[in-house]
Design an enzyme around this catalytic site. Structure first.
Site, PDB file in Angstrom:
ATOM      1  N   GLY A   3       3.025  53.052 -56.510  1.00 16.50           N
ATOM      2  CA  GLY A   3       4.244  53.805 -56.771  1.00 16.50           C
ATOM      3  C   GLY A   3       4.618  54.754 -55.648  1.00 16.50           C
ATOM      4  N   HIS A   4       5.799  55.356 -55.797  1.00 17.63           N
ATOM      5  CA  HIS A   4       6.326  56.213 -54.728  1.00 17.63           C
ATOM      6  C   HIS A   4       5.499  57.479 -54.562  1.00 17.63           C
ATOM      7  CE1 HIS A   4       9.344  58.212 -57.770  1.00 17.63           C
ATOM      8  NE2 HIS A   4       8.105  58.230 -58.208  1.00 17.63           N
ATOM      9  N   ASN A   5       5.397  57.900 -53.286  1.00 19.59           N
ATOM     10  CA  ASN A   5       4.707  59.123 -52.888  1.00 19.59           C
ATOM     11  C   ASN A   5       3.199  59.080 -53.092  1.00 19.59           C
ATOM     12  OD1 ASN A   5       7.627  60.377 -54.020  1.00 19.59           O
ATOM     13  ND2 ASN A   5       6.949  61.077 -52.013  1.00 19.59           N
TER      14      ASN A   5
END
Length: 381
Positions: A266-268
Site C-alpha cells: 500500500g501507499h507510503n
C-alpha cells in the site's frame, strides 16, 4: 536442466568458480588432479545432471543420490563429503567442490549462467516502440516491441525492457535492470540498479486514499496521490505484484528486497533492506518494516504498523499491532470442519469468562483445604 552452453564456450570448473564470484565462500576442488579443468556446460539436479554439468547437495538427507550421480562435479559441504567417503571405498566419478554453503554457491553459479544467457540475447530498439523525444537512453539498452517510453524517462546502461511495457513520465531505471514483458511504471517511479521486475508488475498506481464527503451521505472524496515509488538496488518483484505510490511522500522499498508474485504494497509503506515476502501478502498503507524481515505467504498487515528488524511472520498470520522485537510470530487458527470451527471460535470468545470461573473454583478449593472462608469477590482480572 538442459545444457546451457556449447562445448566450445564452456568454462573449466576452476574458471567458473572464479567467474561466478564465489570468493569468500571458502570453496575448494578435490578429486583427480585435472578436476579443475573439467568443462562445465550447465547446472542440474543430483539425479538429472549429465557428464558436462555441475550439481549440488544442500540437504544431507539426499546423500543417497550421490551414489548414482552422473554429474561432472558436485558442490557439497566438507562433512557431507567425509560421510560419503566413509561409506564408499571407491572414488566417485564426479569431482567434489567443497563449500560450507553449497546452496549459496549454487545460486551464484545459476546467476552466472543466466547472465551469460542474457548477454547473448539481441539488443536494440524495436521499430514499434514509442519513445518520447526527451527520454534519455544509454547506448546499450534494449527496448522490446510495442513498449512506450514517456517524456523525461532515464534508462541507464544495460537496461532491458520487454515487450509491451509502459514506462511513465519522469521515471528512472538503474543500470542492468530487467523488465519482463508487460510491466507498467506510472509517472515518477525510480528503480535502482540490477532490479528484476516480472510480468504484470505495476509500480506507482494510486494508493487507496479517500475521505468521507459529508456533502453526500456515503460518498467519498478522492485524495490525489502526489508521492512516488522508490525502489533500491538488487530488488526483485514477482509477477502481478503492485506497489502503490505515496499520498505525499514516496513509497520506498530498500536494497535487496525480494517480493514474490501477487503481493500488494500500500501507499507510503517503507520496506527495509533485504526483507523478503512470499506470495499473496497484503500490506496496508503507511506500514514500516525493518531490515531482514521474512514474511510468509498470505500474511496480512493492518495499516500504520511498525515491524522491527529481523521479524519473521508465519504464513497466513494477520498482524494488527506493532511488532518491534525480533523473532518469529504466528497467529494462524487451525483449519477444521466449519461447524467444529464455529464451536471452537465460540469457546475462544468465552475464554475471559472461563478464566474467571476457573480462578474462582481454584480459590474455593484452596479455601476448603485450608479451612479458611471463601472469598466470593468477583475476579476482575
Amino acid at each position: 536442466m538442459p545444457v546451457l552452453l556449447a562445448p566450445d564456450r564452456a568454462p573449466a570448473l576452476s574458471e567458473l568458480l572464479r567467474a561466478a564470484d564465489t570468493a569468500g565462500l571458502g570453496c575448494s576442488i578435490t578429486g583427480a588432479p585435472q578436476a579443475g579443468g573439467l568443462k562445465i556446460e550447465g547446472i542440474g539436479s543430483l539425479n538429472a545432471a549429465g557428464r558436462s554439468e555441475i550439481s549440488f547437495l544442500s540437504n544431507p538427507r539426499l546423500q543417497s543420490q550421490l551414489d548414482d550421480c552422473r554429474a561432472a562435479a558436485v558442490i557439497l559441504r566438507p562433512q557431507d563429503w567425509d560421510a560419503y567417503r566413509s561409506r564408499r571405498s571407491d572414488a566417485p566419478a564426479w569431482a567434489a567442490v567443497l563449500c560450507p554453503q553449497p546452496y549459496v554457491m549454487y545460486a551464484l553459479l545459476a546467476q552466472w549462467f543466466d547472465r551469460y544467457r542474457q548477454a547473448g540475447l539481441p539488443r536494440g530498439i524495436h521499430p514499434s516502440a514509442v519513445i518520447a523525444d526527451d527520454a534519455v537512453l544509454a547506448d546499450d539498452v534494449h527496448i522490446g516491441p510495442l513498449t512506450v517510453i514517456e517524456s523525461g524517462v532515464q534508462l541507464a546502461a544495460g537496461v532491458r525492457i520487454g515487450a509491451g511495457c509502459v514506462i511513465g513520465a519522469g521515471s528512472v531505471i538503474g543500470a542492468d535492470s530487467l523488465l519482463h514483458p508487460h510491466v507498467t511504471l506510472y509517472h515518477g517511479v525510480h528503480v535502482g540498479a540490477r532490479a528484476i521486475l516480472h510480468s504484470g508488475v505495476v509500480l506507482g498506481a494510486d494508493g487507496f486514499g479517500f475521505a468521507p464527503d459529508p456533502r453526500m451521505p456515503g460518498a467519498w472524496a478522492k485524495i490525489a496521490q502526489l508521492g512516488g515509488v522508490r525502489i533500491g538496488d538488487d530488488v526483485e518483484i514477482g509477477a502481478n505484484t503492485t506497489v502503490d505510490r505515496g499520498a505525499i511522500e514516496d513509497t520506498v522499498l530498500g536494497n535487496g528486497v525480494k517480493l514474490d508474485n501477487q503481493i500488494m504494497i500500500g501507499h507510503n509503506c517503507r520496506i527495509g533492506d533485504h526483507t523478503a515476502m512470499a506470495a499473496c501478502v497484503g500490506v496496508a498503507g503507511s506500514t514500516t518494516m525493518g531490515q531482514r524481515c521474512v514474511i510468509g505467504g498470505a500474511a496480512m498487515f493492518g495499516g500504520h504498523l511498525t515491524l522491527g528488524d529481523d521479524v519473521h511472520i508465519s504464513g497466513g498470520t494477520a498482524i494488527t499491532s506493532d511488532v518491534l522485537k525480533a523473532g518469529r510470530y504466528t497467529g494462524v487458527f487451525p483449519v477444521a470442519e466449519h461447524s467444529a470451527w464455529q464451536h471452537n471460535a465460540a469457546v475462544i470468545g468465552q475464554l475471559s469468562q472461563l478464566r474467571k470461573r476457573l480462578r474462582a473454583a481454584e480459590r474455593q478449593g484452596a479455601a476448603g483445604t485450608s479451612g479458611q472462608p471463601t472469598n466470593h469477590k468477583q475476579d476482575t482480572q
